[in-house]
Design a protein around this motif. Sequence first.
Motif, PDB file in Angstrom:
ATOM      1  N   TYR A 164       0.636  -1.273  -0.275  1.00 49.57           N
ATOM      2  CA  TYR A 164      -0.060  -0.010  -0.218  1.00 49.57           C
ATOM      3  C   TYR A 164       0.757   1.375   0.063  1.00 49.57           C
ATOM      4  O   TYR A 164       1.732   1.367   0.695  1.00 49.57           O
ATOM      5  CB  TYR A 164      -0.931   0.057   1.134  1.00 49.57           C
ATOM      6  N   SER A 165       0.685   2.107  -0.754  1.00 47.09           N
ATOM      7  CA  SER A 165       1.532   3.671  -0.833  1.00 47.09           C
ATOM      8  C   SER A 165       0.544   4.669  -1.148  1.00 47.09           C
ATOM      9  O   SER A 165      -0.724   4.620  -1.835  1.00 47.09           O
ATOM     10  CB  SER A 165       2.531   3.439  -1.892  1.00 47.09           C
ATOM     11  N   THR A 166       0.984   5.933  -1.079  1.00 50.98           N
ATOM     12  CA  THR A 166       0.381   7.061  -1.311  1.00 50.98           C
ATOM     13  C   THR A 166       1.247   7.793  -2.229  1.00 50.98           C
ATOM     14  O   THR A 166       2.573   7.880  -2.079  1.00 50.98           O
ATOM     15  CB  THR A 166       0.181   7.906  -0.219  1.00 50.98           C
ATOM     16  N   ARG A 167       0.942   8.183  -3.548  1.00 49.35           N
ATOM     17  CA  ARG A 167       1.779   8.615  -4.438  1.00 49.35           C
ATOM     18  C   ARG A 167       1.060   9.902  -5.205  1.00 49.35           C
ATOM     19  O   ARG A 167      -0.318   9.936  -5.465  1.00 49.35           O
ATOM     20  CB  ARG A 167       2.451   7.999  -5.193  1.00 49.35           C
ATOM     21  N   GLU A 168       1.983  10.964  -5.610  1.00 52.64           N
ATOM     22  CA  GLU A 168       1.169  11.820  -6.719  1.00 52.64           C
ATOM     23  C   GLU A 168       1.942  11.453  -8.382  1.00 52.64           C
ATOM     24  O   GLU A 168       2.853  10.901  -8.490  1.00 52.64           O
ATOM     25  CB  GLU A 168       1.681  13.236  -6.551  1.00 52.64           C
ATOM     26  N   VAL A 169       0.836  11.381  -9.045  1.00 57.21           N
ATOM     27  CA  VAL A 169       1.007  11.046 -10.341  1.00 57.21           C
ATOM     28  C   VAL A 169       0.653  12.067 -11.371  1.00 57.21           C
ATOM     29  O   VAL A 169      -0.605  12.919 -11.321  1.00 57.21           O
ATOM     30  CB  VAL A 169       0.433   9.688 -10.792  1.00 57.21           C
ATOM     31  N   GLU A 170       1.183  12.148 -12.558  1.00 60.94           N
ATOM     32  CA  GLU A 170       1.065  13.068 -13.584  1.00 60.94           C
ATOM     33  C   GLU A 170       0.206  12.096 -14.907  1.00 60.94           C
ATOM     34  O   GLU A 170       0.961  11.229 -15.521  1.00 60.94           O
ATOM     35  CB  GLU A 170       2.068  13.795 -14.290  1.00 60.94           C
ATOM     36  N   PRO A 171      -1.005  12.159 -15.119  1.00 60.97           N
ATOM     37  CA  PRO A 171      -1.724  11.537 -16.093  1.00 60.97           C
ATOM     38  C   PRO A 171      -1.053  11.531 -17.452  1.00 60.97           C
ATOM     39  O   PRO A 171      -0.824  12.622 -17.852  1.00 60.97           O
ATOM     40  CB  PRO A 171      -3.191  11.697 -15.935  1.00 60.97           C
ATOM     41  N   VAL A 172      -1.159  10.464 -18.385  1.00 60.07           N
ATOM     42  CA  VAL A 172      -0.617  10.691 -19.632  1.00 60.07           C
ATOM     43  C   VAL A 172      -1.883   9.732 -20.453  1.00 60.07           C
ATOM     44  O   VAL A 172      -2.071  10.537 -21.497  1.00 60.07           O
ATOM     45  CB  VAL A 172       0.529   9.569 -19.765  1.00 60.07           C
ATOM     46  N   ALA A 173      -2.539   8.587 -20.068  1.00 60.33           N
ATOM     47  CA  ALA A 173      -3.271   8.163 -21.081  1.00 60.33           C
ATOM     48  C   ALA A 173      -4.191   7.247 -20.307  1.00 60.33           C
ATOM     49  O   ALA A 173      -3.701   6.490 -19.178  1.00 60.33           O
ATOM     50  CB  ALA A 173      -2.634   7.558 -22.142  1.00 60.33           C
TER      51      ALA A 173
END
Length: 234
Positions: A164-173
């Motif tokens: 389990y993790s918490t992360r920030e992501v930049e969407p691509v597709a």
Amino acid sequence: MNRTDRLYAIVEELRAISPRLRTARDLAARHGVSVRTVERDISALQQSGVPIYADVGRRGGYALEKSMSLPPLNFTAAEAVALAVAIARGGDGPFAQAGQSALRKILAAMSAQSADAARQLADRVRILEGPEDIAPIPIPPEVEQAVLARRVLRLDYLDRSGTYSTREVEPVALLHGSNGWYLLAWCLLRDEPRNFRLDRIKAIELTDRVGTERTIEMCRPAEPVHEVRMISLG
């Protein structure tokens, strides 16, 4: 006349007389319902994206924004039903609600005769669901908005190993594989592209930050997935 037919009829009537106004009282009398019912119908149409505006005052009423409306379309009944079937079968796909809204606008812009023929034909096409069918998991609206506007997402994610993790992501597709829909994104925690299975996302927050613009070709998925074939708009 049921409510669905009445909604289509109201849109078609407003489209035909645009930019002139039609009062709620006139619409109620034409369709044999109360003024309050017409007001609820107009509100439902506005919420679904139909560009109806209200002009208040003694001579006020409702009108369809001419610049936002479609001219009569030469869709055949079969063409309209083909779109309806595609939208129904892709109920768990991206922008499913937008597809329903687009179909309503197309029907409203068709001639009354063609729209009636399309509804009659649609009643003779059914999608059977067996007891083994699993209800599709809809794509979260936050994911749709993130892909649409390249907004950064904050995810609580459970990966395939159970971590389990918490992360920030930049969407691509958005990609489709054998296990459903995936979000291909640039993980800011790992500083590399990752695939996130949507059914493993446990919590999601749409931030106000705009991510870097990247293409699928620039991001090789870290987890094998069969990419959905390219979507063609003609």
